[in-house]
Design a protein around this motif. Sequence first.
Motif, PDB file in Angstrom:
ATOM      1  N   VAL A  76      78.699  24.909 -21.331  1.00  0.00           N
ATOM      2  CA  VAL A  76      77.345  25.340 -20.986  1.00  0.00           C
ATOM      3  C   VAL A  76      76.918  24.640 -19.701  1.00  0.00           C
ATOM      4  O   VAL A  76      77.011  23.418 -19.595  1.00  0.00           O
ATOM      5  N   ALA A  77      76.438  25.407 -18.735  1.00  0.00           N
ATOM      6  CA  ALA A  77      75.913  24.825 -17.499  1.00  0.00           C
ATOM      7  C   ALA A  77      74.689  23.982 -17.836  1.00  0.00           C
ATOM      8  O   ALA A  77      73.882  24.357 -18.692  1.00  0.00           O
ATOM      9  N   CYS A  78      74.567  22.838 -17.161  1.00  0.00           N
ATOM     10  CA  CYS A  78      73.485  21.921 -17.510  1.00  0.00           C
ATOM     11  C   CYS A  78      72.968  21.194 -16.278  1.00  0.00           C
ATOM     12  O   CYS A  78      73.753  20.680 -15.481  1.00  0.00           O
ATOM     13  N   ASP A  79      71.655  21.155 -16.133  1.00  0.00           N
ATOM     14  CA  ASP A  79      70.982  20.319 -15.140  1.00  0.00           C
ATOM     15  C   ASP A  79      70.315  19.188 -15.903  1.00  0.00           C
ATOM     16  O   ASP A  79      69.742  19.424 -16.978  1.00  0.00           O
ATOM     17  N   ALA A  80      70.370  17.981 -15.347  1.00  0.00           N
ATOM     18  CA  ALA A  80      69.790  16.822 -16.027  1.00  0.00           C
ATOM     19  C   ALA A  80      68.853  16.079 -15.089  1.00  0.00           C
ATOM     20  O   ALA A  80      69.116  15.981 -13.889  1.00  0.00           O
ATOM     21  N   ALA A  81      67.757  15.565 -15.646  1.00  0.00           N
ATOM     22  CA  ALA A  81      66.789  14.825 -14.833  1.00  0.00           C
ATOM     23  C   ALA A  81      66.091  13.775 -15.678  1.00  0.00           C
ATOM     24  O   ALA A  81      65.939  13.934 -16.893  1.00  0.00           O
ATOM     25  N   THR A  82      65.681  12.713 -15.009  1.00  0.00           N
ATOM     26  CA  THR A  82      64.792  11.733 -15.621  1.00  0.00           C
ATOM     27  C   THR A  82      63.479  11.795 -14.850  1.00  0.00           C
ATOM     28  O   THR A  82      63.475  11.960 -13.631  1.00  0.00           O
ATOM     29  N   VAL A  83      62.375  11.700 -15.569  1.00  0.00           N
ATOM     30  CA  VAL A  83      61.058  11.855 -14.964  1.00  0.00           C
ATOM     31  C   VAL A  83      60.157  10.739 -15.476  1.00  0.00           C
ATOM     32  O   VAL A  83      60.144  10.448 -16.671  1.00  0.00           O
ATOM     33  N   GLU A  84      59.413  10.120 -14.587  1.00  0.00           N
ATOM     34  CA  GLU A  84      58.457   9.090 -14.993  1.00  0.00           C
ATOM     35  C   GLU A  84      57.104   9.733 -15.234  1.00  0.00           C
ATOM     36  O   GLU A  84      56.634  10.528 -14.409  1.00  0.00           O
ATOM     37  N   ALA A  85      56.481   9.407 -16.363  1.00  0.00           N
ATOM     38  CA  ALA A  85      55.171   9.970 -16.676  1.00  0.00           C
ATOM     39  C   ALA A  85      54.452   9.121 -17.710  1.00  0.00           C
ATOM     40  O   ALA A  85      55.085   8.555 -18.599  1.00  0.00           O
ATOM     41  N   VAL A  86      53.149   9.053 -17.579  1.00  0.00           N
ATOM     42  CA  VAL A  86      52.318   8.371 -18.573  1.00  0.00           C
ATOM     43  C   VAL A  86      52.304   9.175 -19.866  1.00  0.00           C
ATOM     44  O   VAL A  86      52.399   8.624 -20.954  1.00  0.00           O
ATOM     45  N   HIS A  87      52.191  10.505 -19.725  1.00  0.00           N
ATOM     46  CA  HIS A  87      52.144  11.396 -20.876  1.00  0.00           C
ATOM     47  C   HIS A  87      53.375  12.296 -20.865  1.00  0.00           C
ATOM     48  O   HIS A  87      53.464  13.210 -20.028  1.00  0.00           O
TER      49      HIS A  87
ATOM     50  N   ARG B  67      68.035   3.298 -16.640  1.00  0.00           N
ATOM     51  CA  ARG B  67      69.321   3.202 -17.360  1.00  0.00           C
ATOM     52  C   ARG B  67      69.246   3.910 -18.707  1.00  0.00           C
ATOM     53  O   ARG B  67      70.138   4.668 -19.077  1.00  0.00           O
ATOM     54  N   ILE B  68      68.182   3.660 -19.449  1.00  0.00           N
ATOM     55  CA  ILE B  68      68.014   4.251 -20.773  1.00  0.00           C
ATOM     56  C   ILE B  68      67.894   5.773 -20.672  1.00  0.00           C
ATOM     57  O   ILE B  68      68.581   6.517 -21.375  1.00  0.00           O
ATOM     58  N   ALA B  69      67.008   6.247 -19.790  1.00  0.00           N
ATOM     59  CA  ALA B  69      66.790   7.697 -19.636  1.00  0.00           C
ATOM     60  C   ALA B  69      68.044   8.392 -19.118  1.00  0.00           C
ATOM     61  O   ALA B  69      68.409   9.470 -19.598  1.00  0.00           O
ATOM     62  N   ALA B  70      68.728   7.765 -18.161  1.00  0.00           N
ATOM     63  CA  ALA B  70      69.945   8.363 -17.604  1.00  0.00           C
ATOM     64  C   ALA B  70      71.039   8.461 -18.663  1.00  0.00           C
ATOM     65  O   ALA B  70      71.774   9.453 -18.715  1.00  0.00           O
ATOM     66  N   ALA B  71      71.141   7.462 -19.526  1.00  0.00           N
ATOM     67  CA  ALA B  71      72.141   7.506 -20.603  1.00  0.00           C
ATOM     68  C   ALA B  71      71.831   8.637 -21.572  1.00  0.00           C
ATOM     69  O   ALA B  71      72.745   9.324 -22.049  1.00  0.00           O
ATOM     70  N   ARG B  72      70.559   8.855 -21.852  1.00  0.00           N
ATOM     71  CA  ARG B  72      70.162   9.940 -22.760  1.00  0.00           C
ATOM     72  C   ARG B  72      70.556  11.299 -22.205  1.00  0.00           C
ATOM     73  O   ARG B  72      71.135  12.119 -22.914  1.00  0.00           O
ATOM     74  N   VAL B  73      70.223  11.556 -20.938  1.00  0.00           N
ATOM     75  CA  VAL B  73      70.532  12.871 -20.377  1.00  0.00           C
ATOM     76  C   VAL B  73      72.031  13.026 -20.139  1.00  0.00           C
ATOM     77  O   VAL B  73      72.566  14.132 -20.248  1.00  0.00           O
ATOM     78  N   LYS B  74      72.715  11.932 -19.851  1.00  0.00           N
ATOM     79  CA  LYS B  74      74.170  11.994 -19.643  1.00  0.00           C
ATOM     80  C   LYS B  74      74.867  12.432 -20.929  1.00  0.00           C
ATOM     81  O   LYS B  74      75.800  13.246 -20.899  1.00  0.00           O
ATOM     82  N   THR B  75      74.430  11.909 -22.057  1.00  0.00           N
ATOM     83  CA  THR B  75      75.010  12.285 -23.349  1.00  0.00           C
ATOM     84  C   THR B  75      74.883  13.783 -23.575  1.00  0.00           C
ATOM     85  O   THR B  75      75.838  14.448 -23.995  1.00  0.00           O
ATOM     86  N   VAL B  76      73.714  14.342 -23.277  1.00  0.00           N
ATOM     87  CA  VAL B  76      73.494  15.779 -23.465  1.00  0.00           C
ATOM     88  C   VAL B  76      74.309  16.574 -22.452  1.00  0.00           C
ATOM     89  O   VAL B  76      74.935  17.583 -22.806  1.00  0.00           O
ATOM     90  N   ALA B  77      74.335  16.129 -21.208  1.00  0.00           N
ATOM     91  CA  ALA B  77      75.096  16.834 -20.174  1.00  0.00           C
ATOM     92  C   ALA B  77      76.586  16.861 -20.516  1.00  0.00           C
ATOM     93  O   ALA B  77      77.262  17.877 -20.310  1.00  0.00           O
ATOM     94  N   GLU B  78      77.104  15.775 -21.062  1.00  0.00           N
ATOM     95  CA  GLU B  78      78.519  15.736 -21.469  1.00  0.00           C
ATOM     96  C   GLU B  78      78.785  16.692 -22.627  1.00  0.00           C
ATOM     97  O   GLU B  78      79.813  17.366 -22.658  1.00  0.00           O
ATOM     98  N   ALA B  79      77.854  16.744 -23.578  1.00  0.00           N
ATOM     99  CA  ALA B  79      78.007  17.681 -24.701  1.00  0.00           C
ATOM    100  C   ALA B  79      77.949  19.121 -24.205  1.00  0.00           C
ATOM    101  O   ALA B  79      78.709  19.979 -24.679  1.00  0.00           O
ATOM    102  N   ALA B  80      77.091  19.388 -23.237  1.00  0.00           N
ATOM    103  CA  ALA B  80      76.997  20.738 -22.668  1.00  0.00           C
ATOM    104  C   ALA B  80      78.294  21.100 -21.952  1.00  0.00           C
ATOM    105  O   ALA B  80      78.805  22.206 -22.118  1.00  0.00           O
ATOM    106  N   ALA B  81      78.830  20.164 -21.179  1.00  0.00           N
ATOM    107  CA  ALA B  81      80.089  20.419 -20.473  1.00  0.00           C
ATOM    108  C   ALA B  81      81.214  20.699 -21.459  1.00  0.00           C
ATOM    109  O   ALA B  81      82.012  21.625 -21.261  1.00  0.00           O
ATOM    110  N   ALA B  82      81.265  19.932 -22.539  1.00  0.00           N
ATOM    111  CA  ALA B  82      82.292  20.139 -23.563  1.00  0.00           C
ATOM    112  C   ALA B  82      82.151  21.502 -24.230  1.00  0.00           C
ATOM    113  O   ALA B  82      83.146  22.105 -24.647  1.00  0.00           O
ATOM    114  N   ALA B  83      80.911  22.007 -24.316  1.00  0.00           N
ATOM    115  CA  ALA B  83      80.660  23.312 -24.934  1.00  0.00           C
ATOM    116  C   ALA B  83      80.770  24.454 -23.923  1.00  0.00           C
ATOM    117  O   ALA B  83      80.617  25.619 -24.282  1.00  0.00           O
TER     118      ALA B  83
END
Length: 144
Positions: free
Chosen positions: A82-93, A64-80
Amino acid sequence: MYRNILVPTDGSDITAKAVQTALTLAKTLGAKLTVMSVKEPFPYSAISEMQPVPPQEFYDAQERIAAARVKTVAEAAAAAGVACDAATVEAVHPWEAIVDHAKAQSCDLIVMASHGRRGVSALLLGSETQKVLTHCQVPVLVIK
């Protein structure tokens, strides 16, 4: 010049500056923006009979947290426009996820923030940006 710009986001104020820079650069160059947010894996070493949070609840919250972060950027890109791909990735590092995602998505520039830690603080806490700079073959634009 650049066709696919990766911008990792953790939702912080300093990352917002990197996102804005990446958006402006992508719009100016006619490039695509690729945004990602790294999720923490469940801390299995903390599993005991008295778990504060069940694993699935932890995963769901991280997504939920990661998806909200990328959604905010994707919406800003759409408003500008700009084509945008968004992803959430799980990683230790996070730095490894950023380097791997840049390669997998054929990104030719990474725009990321640096918190500007110095001295012992930087040594003890490490720097995801520094590790990306060290391990990545893709150019990195660092925003302070």
